[in-house]
Motif scaffolding. Structure first.
Motif, mmCIF file in Angstrom:
data_model
loop_
_atom_site.group_PDB
_atom_site.id
_atom_site.type_symbol
_atom_site.label_atom_id
_atom_site.label_comp_id
_atom_site.label_asym_id
_atom_site.label_seq_id
_atom_site.Cartn_x
_atom_site.Cartn_y
_atom_site.Cartn_z
ATOM 1 N N GLY A 134 0.811 -1.218 0.000
ATOM 2 C CA GLY A 134 0.000 0.000 0.000
ATOM 3 C C GLY A 134 0.840 1.261 0.000
ATOM 4 O O GLY A 134 0.343 2.339 -0.293
ATOM 5 N N LEU A 135 2.112 1.133 0.353
ATOM 6 C CA LEU A 135 2.959 2.324 0.487
ATOM 7 C C LEU A 135 3.944 2.478 -0.669
ATOM 8 O O LEU A 135 4.842 3.318 -0.615
ATOM 9 N N ARG A 136 3.769 1.633 -1.689
ATOM 10 C CA ARG A 136 4.701 1.724 -2.820
ATOM 11 C C ARG A 136 4.157 2.685 -3.875
ATOM 12 O O ARG A 136 3.036 2.522 -4.362
ATOM 13 N N ALA A 137 4.961 3.710 -4.196
ATOM 14 C CA ALA A 137 4.554 4.654 -5.251
ATOM 15 C C ALA A 137 4.995 4.080 -6.592
ATOM 16 O O ALA A 137 6.121 3.585 -6.722
ATOM 17 N N LYS A 138 4.111 4.133 -7.586
ATOM 18 C CA LYS A 138 4.447 3.573 -8.913
ATOM 19 C C LYS A 138 5.216 4.606 -9.720
ATOM 20 O O LYS A 138 4.810 5.773 -9.794
ATOM 21 N N GLU A 139 6.292 4.146 -10.358
ATOM 22 C CA GLU A 139 7.042 5.062 -11.224
ATOM 23 C C GLU A 139 6.380 5.087 -12.602
ATOM 24 O O GLU A 139 6.040 4.039 -13.170
ATOM 25 N N ALA A 140 6.207 6.271 -13.147
ATOM 26 C CA ALA A 140 5.626 6.405 -14.501
ATOM 27 C C ALA A 140 5.851 7.828 -14.983
ATOM 28 O O ALA A 140 5.925 8.749 -14.177
ATOM 29 N N PRO A 141 5.921 7.997 -16.295
ATOM 30 C CA PRO A 141 5.964 9.377 -16.794
ATOM 31 C C PRO A 141 4.582 10.013 -16.673
ATOM 32 O O PRO A 141 3.575 9.312 -16.668
ATOM 33 N N ILE A 142 4.546 11.331 -16.573
ATOM 34 C CA ILE A 142 3.273 12.050 -16.690
ATOM 35 C C ILE A 142 3.224 12.600 -18.112
ATOM 36 O O ILE A 142 4.137 13.327 -18.527
ATOM 37 N N LEU A 143 2.175 12.230 -18.849
ATOM 38 C CA LEU A 143 2.066 12.692 -20.239
ATOM 39 C C LEU A 143 1.243 13.984 -20.267
ATOM 40 O O LEU A 143 0.047 13.967 -19.978
ATOM 41 N N ALA A 144 1.911 15.111 -20.566
ATOM 42 C CA ALA A 144 1.203 16.390 -20.688
ATOM 43 C C ALA A 144 0.794 16.545 -22.143
ATOM 44 O O ALA A 144 1.647 16.573 -23.036
ATOM 45 N N ALA A 145 -0.521 16.621 -22.415
ATOM 46 C CA ALA A 145 -1.004 16.549 -23.802
ATOM 47 C C ALA A 145 -1.792 17.809 -24.178
ATOM 48 O O ALA A 145 -2.459 18.414 -23.341
ATOM 49 N N PHE A 146 -1.701 18.146 -25.484
ATOM 50 C CA PHE A 146 -2.249 19.425 -25.969
ATOM 51 C C PHE A 146 -2.921 19.225 -27.323
ATOM 52 O O PHE A 146 -2.510 18.389 -28.114
ATOM 53 N N TYR A 147 -3.907 20.102 -27.618
ATOM 54 C CA TYR A 147 -4.488 20.085 -28.956
ATOM 55 C C TYR A 147 -3.429 20.461 -29.999
ATOM 56 O O TYR A 147 -3.380 19.896 -31.071
ATOM 57 N N SER A 148 -2.575 21.444 -29.669
ATOM 58 C CA SER A 148 -1.572 21.844 -30.664
ATOM 59 C C SER A 148 -0.249 22.161 -29.968
ATOM 60 O O SER A 148 -0.226 22.406 -28.756
ATOM 61 N N LYS A 149 0.812 22.178 -30.770
ATOM 62 C CA LYS A 149 2.137 22.444 -30.212
ATOM 63 C C LYS A 149 2.174 23.837 -29.568
ATOM 64 O O LYS A 149 2.806 24.036 -28.528
ATOM 65 N N SER A 150 1.462 24.786 -30.177
ATOM 66 C CA SER A 150 1.520 26.154 -29.625
ATOM 67 C C SER A 150 0.871 26.209 -28.238
ATOM 68 O O SER A 150 1.259 27.022 -27.403
ATOM 69 N N ASP A 151 -0.094 25.328 -27.976
ATOM 70 C CA ASP A 151 -0.719 25.317 -26.636
ATOM 71 C C ASP A 151 0.295 24.930 -25.550
ATOM 72 O O ASP A 151 0.055 25.155 -24.361
ATOM 73 N N ALA A 152 1.386 24.281 -25.977
ATOM 74 C CA ALA A 152 2.356 23.778 -24.995
ATOM 75 C C ALA A 152 3.359 24.848 -24.554
ATOM 76 O O ALA A 152 4.183 24.596 -23.670
ATOM 77 N N SER A 153 3.276 26.035 -25.158
ATOM 78 C CA SER A 153 4.349 27.013 -24.869
ATOM 79 C C SER A 153 4.395 27.416 -23.395
ATOM 80 O O SER A 153 5.478 27.581 -22.828
ATOM 81 N N ALA A 154 3.223 27.530 -22.741
ATOM 82 C CA ALA A 154 3.228 27.937 -21.321
ATOM 83 C C ALA A 154 3.935 26.883 -20.469
ATOM 84 O O ALA A 154 4.753 27.212 -19.603
ATOM 85 N N LEU A 155 3.632 25.598 -20.736
ATOM 86 C CA LEU A 155 4.285 24.549 -19.945
ATOM 87 C C LEU A 155 5.785 24.520 -20.235
ATOM 88 O O LEU A 155 6.606 24.362 -19.326
ATOM 89 N N LYS A 156 6.143 24.698 -21.514
ATOM 90 C CA LYS A 156 7.572 24.673 -21.864
ATOM 91 C C LYS A 156 8.314 25.792 -21.134
ATOM 92 O O LYS A 156 9.419 25.593 -20.625
ATOM 93 N N GLU A 157 7.684 26.979 -21.104
ATOM 94 C CA GLU A 157 8.310 28.101 -20.385
ATOM 95 C C GLU A 157 8.467 27.754 -18.906
ATOM 96 O O GLU A 157 9.500 28.026 -18.296
ATOM 97 N N GLU A 158 7.434 27.142 -18.348
ATOM 98 C CA GLU A 158 7.487 26.803 -16.921
ATOM 99 C C GLU A 158 8.603 25.796 -16.649
ATOM 100 O O GLU A 158 9.370 25.934 -15.685
ATOM 101 N N LEU A 159 8.723 24.790 -17.541
ATOM 102 C CA LEU A 159 9.786 23.790 -17.352
ATOM 103 C C LEU A 159 11.157 24.457 -17.467
ATOM 104 O O LEU A 159 12.077 24.154 -16.689
ATOM 105 N N ALA A 160 11.283 25.408 -18.407
ATOM 106 C CA ALA A 160 12.568 26.116 -18.557
ATOM 107 C C ALA A 160 12.859 26.934 -17.298
ATOM 108 O O ALA A 160 13.998 26.963 -16.814
ATOM 109 N N ASP A 161 11.826 27.580 -16.733
ATOM 110 C CA ASP A 161 12.012 28.379 -15.514
ATOM 111 C C ASP A 161 12.432 27.502 -14.334
ATOM 112 O O ASP A 161 13.232 27.906 -13.491
ATOM 113 N N ILE A 162 11.861 26.298 -14.281
ATOM 114 C CA ILE A 162 12.238 25.381 -13.196
ATOM 115 C C ILE A 162 13.725 25.065 -13.305
ATOM 116 O O ILE A 162 14.468 25.091 -12.318
ATOM 117 N N VAL A 163 14.175 24.805 -14.540
ATOM 118 C CA VAL A 163 15.593 24.459 -14.748
ATOM 119 C C VAL A 163 16.484 25.668 -14.402
ATOM 120 O O VAL A 163 17.506 25.531 -13.724
#
Ligand SMILES: Cc1cc2nc3c(=O)[nH]c(=O)nc-3n(C[C@H](O)[C@H](O)[C@H](O)COP(=O)(O)OP(=O)(O)OC[C@H]3O[C@@H](n4cnc5c(N)ncnc54)[C@H](O)[C@@H]3O)c2cc1C
Length: 416
Positions: A134-163
């Protein structure tokens, strides 16, 4: 200073249970007092992601860009119902003041040590517990999905800011046939995705139940159905007043009451404005076997594999804690999700749920002593209390037993 040998933990959500587990492992005697039952608050029906790669401060410039107008639109992912509640209005005004780039950068840097320790925090508990399944966390990727590539720009910026802030996240972009072939449960209109690698997920309620069993096995006492009315300092510790008229004395108290925290903490000098960021979730059957979380950032919908289907979670409705369930918020999630998922039966939903994310005006948790050094708060984790629960528990237990406040916790002082 007196050694801490007994602690009352108020609240049995992921934060209270993790704190109790760590204190017990340090040899401290622990009583958890919970007004309801295990995981009765936000820790029950959330999305269960342990996703340090995505955990960022909630107040950010795009919230303002997104438009104050949309905040009052009931179908908007972030919604503030019209209110005359002074506390909510104060919260909204202070929150808006924190939506700046420089404030985000400072807060992100403060959160990094929690992000870095989040997965290890889970591994530590599962590797040292009897209820390992019950205490084991499953490893998996999180798939962030978008209607179009341009919709992903906010997330890409956020990921760049995190880095830029010093964080790490490995990701992979997918589109066209690769995306459609690997993820048949995405609607064909979804044409671009970013796979965020190395994240984890749990079924949060099952996890909390297992952790509660583990706390009991370690000698902790769990008292359910008793509300704490107040916590007061004594010359050598603290007393906790219960709704049944009883008082419990201990060397220290940790208030881990999520979105209910300001009620108990206000008289202890905690002035940071807090609110409930209520989110909704439900379960839906899926034709395909899905084995990883899916995130639709533009619609703010989080999906998690659970019991041969998906838990679909979303929306943020800023209110006091206890307002009634509003089915129109679930309808808004369903309306958005229809065009995104394929083979997921969104019409026959089960387990519709609403829970209060404990959010603070500056997006940082409240972890540390109040004006009474023996009474601590561990709350305010907002969107990311599952991710941060175990690491918070470890830091609180170590600081209380060693009587040393680590520098990691300083930005989270409840007295800031
Ligand atoms: C829809 C949704 C999706 C989410 N998804 C994620 C996710 O994927 N990943 C992530 O990291 N986070 C997620 N979160 C956030 C996460 O659920 C919370 O941050 C976290 O559960 C907070 O845990 P907690 O222990 O602080 O509070 P809670 O779980 O709310 O626990 C507080 C407990 O204190 C008890 N209590 C309150 N007052 C008293 C009192 N006076 N006396 C006794 N007991 C009291 C309550 O009954 C409750 O059981 C999500 C939240 C929502 C709503």
């Amino acid at each position: 200073m007196k050694e801490v040998t007994s602690v009352v933990v108020v609240g049995s959500g992921i934060v209270g249970l993790s704190t109790a587990w760590h204190l017990l492992r340090e040899g401290v005697s622990v009583t958890i007092v919970e007004q309801s039952s295990v995981a009765a608050g936000a820790s029950y029906g959330n999305a269960g992601w342990i996703s340090p790669g995505l955990a960022t401060p909630l107040p950010e410039p795009s919230v303002i860009k997104f438009g104050i107008k949309s905040l009052t639109d009931r179908d908007s992912p972030l919604y503030i119902p019209p209110t005359t509640d002074g506390a909510i209005m104060t919260f909204a005004a202070r929150f808006a003041r924190n939506c700046t780039r420089s404030r985000w950068n400072t807060s992100m840097k403060a959160l990094l040590p929690l992000n870095e320790g989040a997965i290890e925090g889970y591994e530590e508990i599962s590797s040292q517990s009897n209820h390992q399944d019950g205490l084991r966390a499953k490893e998996a990727p999180i798939l962030a999905a978008f209607y179009s590539k341009s919709d992903a720009s906010a997330l890409k910026e956020e990921l760049a800011d995190i880095v830029i802030s010093g964080g790490t996240i490995k990701s992979q972009e997918l589109s066209g046939r690769d995306l459609a072939g690997q993820y048949p449960y995405l609607n064909p209109n979804v044409s671009f995705a970013i796979s965020l690698l190395g994240q984890r997920f749990i079924d949060p309620y099952r996890y909390c139940l297992s952790l509660a069993d583990e706390v009991t096995a370690l000698g902790g006492e769990l008292r359910f159905g008793e509300r704490v009315l107040g916590v007061e300092p004594t010359h050598s510790g603290a007393t906790t007043r219960l709704s049944n008229g009883e008082t419990v004395t201990s060397d220290a108290v940790v208030i881990a009451t999520g979105a209910w925290t300001s009620t108990l903490a206000k008289s202890l000098g905690v002035k940071v404005s807090q609110a409930a960021g209520r989110g909704y979730s439900f379960w839906a059957a899926s034709e395909e076997q899905i084995d990883h979380p899916i995130y639709f950032p533009a619609q703010r919908i989080a999906c998690t594999p659970l019991d041969n289907g998906l838990r679909v979670a979303g929306t943020m409705e800023i209110t006091g804690t206890l307002e009634a369930y509003d089915s129109r918020r679930v309808d808004a999630i369903v309306k958005s999700a229809r065009g995104l998922l394929k083979g997921v039966n969104l019409e026959e939903r089960k387990h519709e749920w609403v829970g209060p994310r404990p959010i603070t005006e500056d997006g940082l948790p409240l972890i540390g002593p109040t004006k009474s050094e023996n009474i601590w708060v561990a709350a305010g984790h907002g969107m990311w209390g599952v991710t941060y629960g175990p690491i918070t528990g470890r830091l609180v237990a170590q600081a209380l037993t060693s009587k040393r406040l680590p520098s990691t916790l300083r930005p989270f002082s409840p007295l800031r």
